[in-house]
Enzyme design. Structure first.
Site, mmCIF file in Angstrom:
data_model
loop_
_atom_site.group_PDB
_atom_site.id
_atom_site.type_symbol
_atom_site.label_atom_id
_atom_site.label_comp_id
_atom_site.label_asym_id
_atom_site.label_seq_id
_atom_site.Cartn_x
_atom_site.Cartn_y
_atom_site.Cartn_z
ATOM 1 N N LYS A 24 0.899 -1.051 0.038
ATOM 2 C CA LYS A 24 0.037 -0.197 0.030
ATOM 3 C C LYS A 24 0.843 1.124 -0.240
ATOM 4 C CE LYS A 24 -3.821 2.059 2.422
ATOM 5 N NZ LYS A 24 -4.278 2.806 1.438
ATOM 6 N N ASN A 28 0.773 4.224 -2.984
ATOM 7 C CA ASN A 28 0.464 5.633 -2.458
ATOM 8 C C ASN A 28 1.598 6.628 -2.787
ATOM 9 O OD1 ASN A 28 -2.106 5.433 -1.615
ATOM 10 N ND2 ASN A 28 -1.569 4.619 0.592
ATOM 11 N N ASN A 42 -5.381 8.540 -11.804
ATOM 12 C CA ASN A 42 -4.506 7.281 -11.450
ATOM 13 C C ASN A 42 -4.012 6.394 -12.708
ATOM 14 O OD1 ASN A 42 -4.477 7.781 -8.606
ATOM 15 N ND2 ASN A 42 -6.266 6.269 -8.410
#
Length: 121
Positions: A24, A28, A42
């Site tokens: 994660k 990020n 994205n």
């Protein structure tokens, strides 16, 4: 209890949870700053050659930090390639979404870049 409530939760060991947190962090740390800087969704980040290069560099750095960190359990740390694959999956699965950092910047709020990329650096 979570599964019985239909939340789809699973029980996993600390090592697996730690591994998910590294994955994660990679997603990020790659997608959030680049979507904010480039004013894109994205999915656009890894369509750009610079985005792929930066993603590889960031994932390599996170893999080094991860390998140097004390292990949470017997689960091996994710490699740079595993981190990149997860970033690719996230970018693809959320291609039409605006990242939280993009939204923060767009609305004049402070971003979490210091807490993500600053922590890794």
């Amino acid at each position: 209890r979570f599964a019985a409530a239909g939340l789809g939760a699973v029980v996993e060991g600390g090592g697996q949870t730690s591994r998910r947190l590294w994955l994660k962090l990679a997603a990020n740390a790659v997608l959030n700053p680049l979507t904010a800087l480039w004013n894109v969704r994205n999915g656009e980040v890894l369509r750009r050659p610079d985005g792929r290069r930066i993603a590889a560099d960031v994932c390599a750095e996170i893999a080094q930090v991860c390998a140097a960190a004390p292990p949470a359990a017997a689960t091996p740390s994710p490699s740079a390639r595993e981190l990149e694959a997860f970033v690719e999956d996230c970018a693809s699965e959320n291609a039409d979404n605006w990242s939280s950092m993009h939204q923060d910047l767009h609305h004049g709020r402070r971003t979490e870049v210091e807490h993500l990329n600053g922590w890794v650096a």
